[in-house]
Design an enzyme around this catalytic site. Structure first.
Site, PDB file in Angstrom:
ATOM      1  CB  THR A  95      -0.936   0.002   1.216  1.00 24.25           C
ATOM      2  OG1 THR A  95      -1.867  -1.077   1.066  1.00 24.25           O
ATOM      3  CG2 THR A  95      -1.721   1.303   1.303  1.00 24.25           C
ATOM      4  CE  LYS A 124      -5.883  -1.300  -1.209  1.00 24.17           C
ATOM      5  NZ  LYS A 124      -5.851  -0.067  -0.387  1.00 24.17           N
ATOM      6  CG  HIS A 180      -6.496   3.695   2.022  1.00 14.97           C
ATOM      7  ND1 HIS A 180      -5.224   3.178   1.954  1.00 14.97           N
ATOM      8  CD2 HIS A 180      -7.008   3.260   3.198  1.00 14.97           C
ATOM      9  CE1 HIS A 180      -4.972   2.476   3.055  1.00 14.97           C
ATOM     10  NE2 HIS A 180      -6.043   2.507   3.824  1.00 14.97           N
TER      11      HIS A 180
END
Length: 307
Positions: free
Chosen positions: A156, A219, A243
């Site tokens: 992430t 991501k 997110h």
């Protein structure tokens, strides 16, 4: 009440979850405009339907990095599943295996990586990683994920600092005493998750590559410039994500960012998307605009809340 669409499950979860848990799952950053735009953006995209095509045989299967799944909807990484259901992430893993799709388990799971793996042996699982200031913690997580049979590592990229989710601030959100961040026990106090490393850069992908042979998926990409950088740094996949609107308010809806990213990578890596998917037609729009697969976050939590 018959549960006929995702909003029915959402209404159930809102009614029956404790307020502090609902507010945590529902939260967006600041004014929540990006969170809401993720959903609204789909309503502005229209089909050009063509008629009299033979659709008597349909096949929804696809492949993620070579592994076949039954349909192009996976489960995105979200934290603290035990807030929704006692078995937490173990139930999520079982559901994903039963549907033969991909589950991305969060660093901030309330079950261990090993428990998640044992709950659904043979299922397709990726592990989502946050890099912490204490790199030894992150290194250990990567090694545990590899040893536990996870088949991908999802980095992430959009959380150098935690977004300001106003309801969580008002509620003084903290996990109940009987719940733990199982993968990080002893690493730090859960209510003070400020130990994320804000100095992470593209070069840290090389560091991750030195730790594991798992494919790396990044991501949080929303621009062609970052998509190009991701390809250049050797990732195998990109998740177009904001997110769930929980980080930077004022960024684009993910479906609006998708085309730019797909155009930039030119098929060199697989591109997926999360954020705002609520209907089969949303999935179709994302696929038509170039996504290989989509991932759902909050809806999976609503499903947990509904047993």
């Amino acid at each position: 009440m018959a549960m006929v669409c995702l909003s029915d499950f959402e209404a159930y979860a809102k009614k029956y979850l404790p307020k502090i848990a609902w507010d945590f799952f529902a939260a967006g950053a600041d004014d929540c405009s990006t969170r809401d735009e993720n959903i609204l953006a789909y309503k502005r995209i229209h089909f050009r339907p063509r008629m009299l095509q033979d659709v008597s045989m349909m096949d929804t299967r696809t492949k993620l990095l070579g592994t076949e799944i039954n349909f192009p909807v996976g489960i995105a990484p979200t934290g603290f599943h035990q807030l929704a259901w006692p078995d937490g992430e173990k139930s999520t893993a079982r559901a994903a295996k039963a549907m033969n799709t991909c589950y991305i388990a969060s660093t901030y799971s309330t079950c261990t990586l090993e428990e998640i793996s044992a709950a659904a042996p043979g299922g397709l699982r990726w592990f989502q990683l946050y890099i912490h200031r204490n790199r030894a913690v992150s290194q250990q997580l990567v090694q545990r994920a590899t040893a536990s049979g996870f088949q991908g590592l999802v980095l992430t990229a959009d959380l150098p600092y935690t977004g300001k989710r106003r309801d969580d601030v008002r509620n003084g959100f903290c996990l109940p005493p009987h719940m733990k961040l199982k993968n990080l026990e002893g690493a730090f106090e859960v209510c003070k998750i400020s130990l994320l490393d804000p100095s992470v850069t593209w070069n840290d992908i090389y560091w991750l590559r030195s730790l594991t042979n798992l494919p790396i998926i990044i991501k949080g990409i929303l621009t062609k410039e970052d998509a190009e950088l991701a390809v250049r740094h050797g990732v195998q996949g990109i998740i177009v994500s904001n997110h769930g609107g929980r980080q930077l308010d004022g960024g684009p809806a993910t479906i609006d960012a998708l085309v730019e990213v797909v155009d930039a990578v030119q098929g060199r890596v697989e591109v997926y998307l999360d954020g705002g998917i609520r209907k089969g037609s949303d999935v179709l729009k994302a696929l038509a605009l170039g996504a290989k697969c989509v991932f759902i976050g909050r809806p999976a939590l609503w499903g947990l809340a509904y047993k």
